[in-house]
Design an enzyme around this catalytic site. Structure first.
Site, PDB file in Angstrom:
ATOM      1  N   HIS A 191      45.124  39.304  44.169  1.00 55.14           N
ATOM      2  CA  HIS A 191      44.559  38.518  43.068  1.00 55.14           C
ATOM      3  C   HIS A 191      44.078  39.452  41.941  1.00 55.14           C
ATOM      4  O   HIS A 191      44.340  39.210  40.762  1.00 55.14           O
ATOM      5  CB  HIS A 191      43.407  37.686  43.657  1.00 55.14           C
ATOM      6  CG  HIS A 191      42.610  36.882  42.685  1.00 55.14           C
ATOM      7  ND1 HIS A 191      42.566  35.505  42.709  1.00 55.14           N
ATOM      8  CD2 HIS A 191      41.762  37.243  41.689  1.00 55.14           C
ATOM      9  CE1 HIS A 191      41.764  35.078  41.765  1.00 55.14           C
ATOM     10  NE2 HIS A 191      41.247  36.114  41.124  1.00 55.14           N
ATOM     11  N   GLU A 192      43.375  40.529  42.308  1.00 55.68           N
ATOM     12  CA  GLU A 192      42.833  41.449  41.288  1.00 55.68           C
ATOM     13  C   GLU A 192      43.953  42.224  40.598  1.00 55.68           C
ATOM     14  O   GLU A 192      43.889  42.486  39.394  1.00 55.68           O
ATOM     15  CB  GLU A 192      41.834  42.435  41.910  1.00 55.68           C
ATOM     16  CG  GLU A 192      40.628  41.809  42.605  1.00 55.68           C
ATOM     17  CD  GLU A 192      39.910  40.772  41.786  1.00 55.68           C
ATOM     18  OE1 GLU A 192      39.986  40.795  40.552  1.00 55.68           O
ATOM     19  OE2 GLU A 192      39.267  39.894  42.397  1.00 55.68           O
TER      20      GLU A 192
ATOM     21  N   HIS B 207      45.291  40.205  37.909  1.00 50.79           N
ATOM     22  CA  HIS B 207      44.464  40.271  36.688  1.00 50.79           C
ATOM     23  C   HIS B 207      44.873  41.471  35.835  1.00 50.79           C
ATOM     24  O   HIS B 207      44.965  41.379  34.610  1.00 50.79           O
ATOM     25  CB  HIS B 207      42.980  40.422  37.052  1.00 50.79           C
ATOM     26  CG  HIS B 207      42.264  39.122  37.323  1.00 50.79           C
ATOM     27  ND1 HIS B 207      42.246  38.071  36.429  1.00 50.79           N
ATOM     28  CD2 HIS B 207      41.501  38.730  38.382  1.00 50.79           C
ATOM     29  CE1 HIS B 207      41.509  37.073  36.939  1.00 50.79           C
ATOM     30  NE2 HIS B 207      41.056  37.446  38.121  1.00 50.79           N
TER      31      HIS B 207
ATOM     32  N   GLY C  68      35.653  40.430  44.613  1.00 49.87           N
ATOM     33  CA  GLY C  68      36.401  41.409  43.836  1.00 49.87           C
ATOM     34  C   GLY C  68      36.155  41.193  42.352  1.00 49.87           C
ATOM     35  O   GLY C  68      35.548  40.184  41.937  1.00 49.87           O
TER      36      GLY C  68
ATOM     37  N   CYS D 197      37.991  32.219  41.483  1.00 52.41           N
ATOM     38  CA  CYS D 197      38.019  33.288  40.476  1.00 52.41           C
ATOM     39  C   CYS D 197      36.771  33.174  39.617  1.00 52.41           C
ATOM     40  O   CYS D 197      36.439  32.074  39.150  1.00 52.41           O
ATOM     41  CB  CYS D 197      39.277  33.148  39.617  1.00 52.41           C
ATOM     42  SG  CYS D 197      39.415  34.425  38.357  1.00 52.41           S
ATOM     43  N   LEU D 198      36.118  34.313  39.403  1.00 56.49           N
ATOM     44  CA  LEU D 198      34.893  34.304  38.593  1.00 56.49           C
ATOM     45  C   LEU D 198      35.204  33.951  37.135  1.00 56.49           C
ATOM     46  O   LEU D 198      34.311  33.549  36.398  1.00 56.49           O
ATOM     47  CB  LEU D 198      34.196  35.665  38.692  1.00 56.49           C
ATOM     48  CG  LEU D 198      33.789  36.067  40.119  1.00 56.49           C
ATOM     49  CD1 LEU D 198      33.286  37.503  40.153  1.00 56.49           C
ATOM     50  CD2 LEU D 198      32.733  35.112  40.674  1.00 56.49           C
TER      51      LEU D 198
ATOM     52  N   GLN E 268      38.716  41.389  33.486  1.00 59.30           N
ATOM     53  CA  GLN E 268      37.786  40.250  33.421  1.00 59.30           C
ATOM     54  C   GLN E 268      36.529  40.559  32.602  1.00 59.30           C
ATOM     55  O   GLN E 268      35.806  39.651  32.216  1.00 59.30           O
ATOM     56  CB  GLN E 268      37.388  39.801  34.829  1.00 59.30           C
ATOM     57  CG  GLN E 268      38.549  39.186  35.602  1.00 59.30           C
ATOM     58  CD  GLN E 268      38.151  38.858  37.027  1.00 59.30           C
ATOM     59  OE1 GLN E 268      38.230  39.713  37.907  1.00 59.30           O
ATOM     60  NE2 GLN E 268      37.713  37.637  37.256  1.00 59.30           N
TER      61      GLN E 268
END
Ligand code: K1U
Ligand code: ZN
Length: 167
Positions: free
Chosen positions: A133-134, A137, A46, A91-92, A51
């Site tokens: 999670h997204e 963000h 994702g 997480c990226l 981000q």
């Protein structure tokens, strides 16, 4: 195709709350394409617009085994959540850090596509965790903020050191 730079924790821009999308235009389609390109280049499941330093409520996710079924969610909201799950998350924006976070096991998410049409998705497993999670963000929350203060301090110090090394 554009692969955008991903903000790295503890960058304060990761804490901005994204604004709802009101224009379903060519710029939104370009952002959606760039998010998919960036997620795929980073081998993520994702990615949220936050981000890549774009503070609009847009995320992409692809929990398919073949990694070729990305879905764009504009203005996503959780309309129902049930059960408990604590899957390990990554997480990226927080490279190399993995930990368990308590989430809903299943969620129903209502969102719009890039043309403004509403749709709903019932998600469980990896997709459910990824969407929660997204959406965090988009609200300016990073998963490590669910961990203990001590862990957060250690993670921030480790990443700052790593970022100094790699410039
Ligand atoms: O940075 C991100 O927000 C993307 C993130 C989404 C995510 C996937 C699964 C669980 C939590 C969050 C990732 O793609 S992390 C990298 C990854 O491929 C992965 C990490 C843990 C479990 C499964 C996949
Ligand atoms: Zn993330």
């Amino acid at each position: 195709m554009a692969v955008l730079p991903i903000l790295q924790y503890p960058d304060p821009r990761l804490h901005r709350k994204a604004a709802p999308v009101t224009r379903f235009d060519a710029a939104l389609e370009r952002l959606a394409r760039d998010l998919i390109d960036t997620m795929q280049a980073a081998h993520g499941v994702g990615l949220a617009a936050t981000q890549v330093d774009v503070h609009q409520r847009v995320l992409v996710a692809d929990a398919s085994e073949t990694h070729d079924q990305p879905v764009v969610y504009v203005n996503p909201v959780i309309v129902a959540g049930e059960g408990d799950s604590t899957l390990e998350e990554g997480c990226l924006s927080v490279p190399g850090i993995y930990d368990r976070v308590a989430r809903h096991e299943r969620v129903r998410v209502r969102a719009q596509d890039v043309h403004g049409a509403f749709f709903e998705v019932d998600a469980d497993g990896l997709l459910s965790v990824c969407l929660q999670h997204e959406m965090d963000h988009l609200d300016g929350r990073v998963f490590v903020e669910y961990l203990s203060r001590l862990k957060q301090t250690r993670i921030a110090a480790k990443l700052r050191k790593q970022q100094k090394r790699t410039g």
